[in-house]
Enzyme design. Sequence first.
Site, PDB file in Angstrom:
ATOM      1  CG  ASP A  15       5.071   1.247  -0.692  1.00 36.93           C
ATOM      2  OD1 ASP A  15       4.472   2.000  -1.472  1.00 36.93           O
ATOM      3  OD2 ASP A  15       4.587   0.171  -0.298  1.00 36.93           O
ATOM      4  CB  SER A  16       1.818   3.828   1.104  1.00 32.78           C
ATOM      5  OG  SER A  16       1.607   2.749   0.213  1.00 32.78           O
ATOM      6  CB  CYS A  78       4.673   4.519  -2.924  1.00 32.28           C
ATOM      7  SG  CYS A  78       2.907   4.765  -2.851  1.00 32.28           S
ATOM      8  CD  GLU A 157      -1.891  -4.625   2.066  1.00 30.67           C
ATOM      9  OE1 GLU A 157      -2.267  -4.609   3.227  1.00 30.67           O
ATOM     10  OE2 GLU A 157      -0.943  -3.930   1.633  1.00 30.67           O
ATOM     11  CB  CYS A 189      -0.252  -0.538  -8.010  1.00 26.59           C
ATOM     12  SG  CYS A 189      -0.651  -0.816  -6.271  1.00 26.59           S
ATOM     13  CG  HIS A 191      -0.094  -3.962  -3.119  1.00 28.37           C
ATOM     14  ND1 HIS A 191       0.570  -2.799  -2.793  1.00 28.37           N
ATOM     15  CD2 HIS A 191      -0.586  -4.453  -1.957  1.00 28.37           C
ATOM     16  CE1 HIS A 191       0.472  -2.597  -1.487  1.00 28.37           C
ATOM     17  NE2 HIS A 191      -0.217  -3.581  -0.960  1.00 28.37           N
TER      18      HIS A 191
END
Length: 270
Positions: A15-16, A78, A157, A189, A191
Amino acid sequence: MQSPVDPKSPIGVFDSGVGGLTVVRALMERLPFESIHYFGDTARVPYGVKSVQTIAHYTTQIAEFLLEKQVKVLIIACNTMAAVAAQRVVDLSPTPVLDVIEAGALAALAATRTYRIGVIGTPTTINSNAYARAIHNLSPNAHLTSQACALLVPLVEEGWLEHPVTRMTAQEYLKPVLAEQVDTLVLGCTHYPLLKPLLQEVAGPGVRLVDSAEAMAEQTATLLTDLKLHNPERVPPDYHFWVTDVPLRFQTIGERFLGRSLNNVHVISW
Ligand code: DGL
């Protein structure tokens, strides 16, 4: 033909940043005997607002790194990388490659009754139309509404999973999607699974949320079964986490995504 892949080898996930740990968490729950090598490009995150060329270049670098670890399957956790560089990874990988978009598309079609589907993701993911292509390839008549939600990644985040600001932001983003009377919403996504309770409240009980992390774990299990690649050993697996930087609050954020403590973190510098 004999498979050159060793079933005892780890699964590679990348993932990023730390967001892909939602996929690792789902994999740990679904496949508790599989070892995992995770790569998070924490020095260069976020990818969701970068150009296709840059993302493709970074993606190649990471895939090559994990292939050197002899992974038996490569998972692009990702959505942004999967949206713009999945084919590149497939072209260079001698082992099977799975990506969250394919998994999310399949899960969305399994969940929908009305074939009116919403997709939310980063601007790069949404602009790539990758979800629309994946869903239309499987079901040409599906009606798709996509919405880029650039602000949701930083809010997650920050840990604002139930914060009024996050709720208002989600309401704003989902307004045009809900106006299309979707019955299924793909969380496109890494997140967004952490926002599931809030997004479910905003979307209402009539909308089914598709968590691409869970869909990914299910697809991985099926692939391992089909290729006879399940680890035959019933011993505690090894988990390794490779990152390109250890940002402030990394441990806390990582553990929130993973749902357990984060050990064996290795920093590499490129
Ligand atoms: N991992 C990205 C995704 O799933 C979100 C974070 C980023 O923008 O890099 O699209």
